[in-house]
Design an enzyme around this catalytic site. Structure first.
Site, short mmCIF file in Angstrom:
data_model
loop_
_atom_site.label_atom_id
_atom_site.label_comp_id
_atom_site.label_asym_id
_atom_site.label_seq_id
_atom_site.Cartn_x
_atom_site.Cartn_y
_atom_site.Cartn_z
N GLN A 209 0.84 -1.20 0.00
CA GLN A 209 0.00 0.00 0.00
C GLN A 209 0.88 1.25 0.00
O GLN A 209 0.36 2.36 -0.08
CB GLN A 209 -0.89 0.02 1.25
CG GLN A 209 -1.89 -1.13 1.33
CD GLN A 209 -2.55 -1.19 2.70
OE1 GLN A 209 -2.01 -1.76 3.65
NE2 GLN A 209 -3.73 -0.61 2.81
N HIS B 141 -1.33 1.23 -4.45
CA HIS B 141 -1.65 2.65 -4.31
C HIS B 141 -0.76 3.52 -5.20
O HIS B 141 -0.64 4.73 -4.98
CB HIS B 141 -1.53 3.10 -2.86
CG HIS B 141 -2.64 2.58 -1.98
ND1 HIS B 141 -2.70 2.81 -0.63
CD2 HIS B 141 -3.73 1.83 -2.27
CE1 HIS B 141 -3.79 2.23 -0.12
NE2 HIS B 141 -4.42 1.62 -1.10
N CYS C 88 0.74 13.16 -17.29
CA CYS C 88 -0.12 14.23 -17.76
C CYS C 88 -1.57 13.74 -17.76
O CYS C 88 -1.86 12.66 -18.27
CB CYS C 88 0.31 14.65 -19.16
SG CYS C 88 -0.83 15.85 -19.89
N CYS D 136 2.53 19.69 -18.37
CA CYS D 136 3.11 18.76 -19.34
C CYS D 136 3.96 19.51 -20.37
O CYS D 136 3.53 20.52 -20.93
CB CYS D 136 1.97 18.01 -20.03
SG CYS D 136 2.53 16.85 -21.27
N CYS E 256 1.88 19.05 -23.91
CA CYS E 256 0.59 19.65 -24.24
C CYS E 256 0.14 20.70 -23.22
O CYS E 256 -0.98 21.21 -23.33
CB CYS E 256 -0.47 18.54 -24.35
SG CYS E 256 -1.03 17.91 -22.75
N ASP F 152 8.14 -4.82 17.21
CA ASP F 152 8.74 -4.00 16.16
C ASP F 152 8.93 -4.84 14.89
O ASP F 152 9.44 -5.96 14.95
CB ASP F 152 10.09 -3.49 16.69
CG ASP F 152 10.87 -2.74 15.64
OD1 ASP F 152 10.62 -1.54 15.50
OD2 ASP F 152 11.71 -3.36 14.95
ZN ZN Z 1 0.32 16.23 -21.91
#
Ligand code: ZN
Length: 256
Positions: A111, A129, A137, A161, A164, A244
């Site tokens: 995770q 995750h 992007c 980005c 773009c 632990d």
């Molecule tokens: Zn992009």
């Protein structure tokens, strides 16, 4: 005397877990925030651990926060990623990498987004995750490795980005987002086929990951817990080591 007794029972539980690992044909590890605490990465669910005290994770680590106030989102995440990037794996990560190298562990499902399993040498790591390794992007899906994301920030503190000018988002699962389907499918298959699911440092409370041990039990496998604090699987586990994580896994490897 009491300390000696505690050490004695730890040893016997470690031996029991070592025996389960030796007997199992397929062992899979499932890890959560607790395995990275000894590396200096606080678990945000533990009170009083700094970082998350000042901010509400639901507010800043939510997909709506990314879209709604991208500058604030990055003002929190940018230093956090730089901090995470400097952390080193601890003995518990190394123990799991060692088990895999010995052919006694098939995979690590985690995770955590900190990449510490890979840094420790684990080969098959399923990051349900996501991880800090890349950002993408949101418009054209161009992918950027962690070390080059810094170049994408404009004076406004937002990463855009290079292709773009779309918004760039870290490839970690935020609140309000679904878990990556390929990773979850792989995790589910591994858990359903495991003889032994070794859950390390996870409270097993956050779904859908919290449902993975159910798949192992449903397939006739066993569950071992190496974690501090209660979990919903305490009664169904074959063995629980609650000290632990580094000490406990160290004792297990010694007993193998
Ligand atoms: Zn992009």
């Amino acid at each position: 005397m009491r300390q000696q007794q505690a050490a004695g029972s730890r040893q016997s539980r470690a031996s029991e877990l070592a025996a389960l690992i030796r007997e199992a044909r397929s062992v899979v590890a499932l890890t959560g925030a607790g395995i990275s605490v000894p590396s200096g990465i606080p678990d945000f669910r533990s009170p009083g651990t700094g970082l998350w005290e000042k901010v509400d994770p639901m507010e800043v680590a939510h997909i709506d926060a990314f879209h709604g106030d991208t500058r604030r989102f990055w003002s929190f995440y940018r230093p956090r990623f730089a901090d995470l990037d400097e952390k080193l794996p601890n003995g518990a990560h190394e123990a799991l990498a060692d088990l895999e190298a010995r052919g006694m562990l098939d995979a690590v499902i985690t995770q955590n987004i900190d990449r510490l399993h890979s840094k420790a040498g684990s080969e098959r790591v399923i990051e349900v995750h996501g991880s800090i390794a890349t950002s993408s992007c949101t418009a054209c899906r161009a992918s950027y490795p962690l070390e080059s994301v810094g170049e994408l920030f404009g004076a406004d503190g937002v990463a855009t980005c290079a292709c773009c000018r779309g918004k760039v988002k870290p490839d970690v699962v935020l609140f309000g987002e679904l878990l990556p389907e390929p990773a979850m499918n792989e995790a589910q298959q591994l858990c359903a086929g495991a003889d032994l699911l070794l859950c390390v440092g996870s409270s097993l409370e956050v779904y859908p990951v919290a449902g993975l041990p159910e798949l192992t039990l449903g397939g006739g496998g066993r569950i071992a817990l190496v974690t501090q604090g209660p979990t919903p699987y305490d009664r169904e586990s074959t063995v629980k080591l609650d000290g632990d994580v580094v000490d406990e896994l160290d004792a297990v490897l010694t007993a193998l």
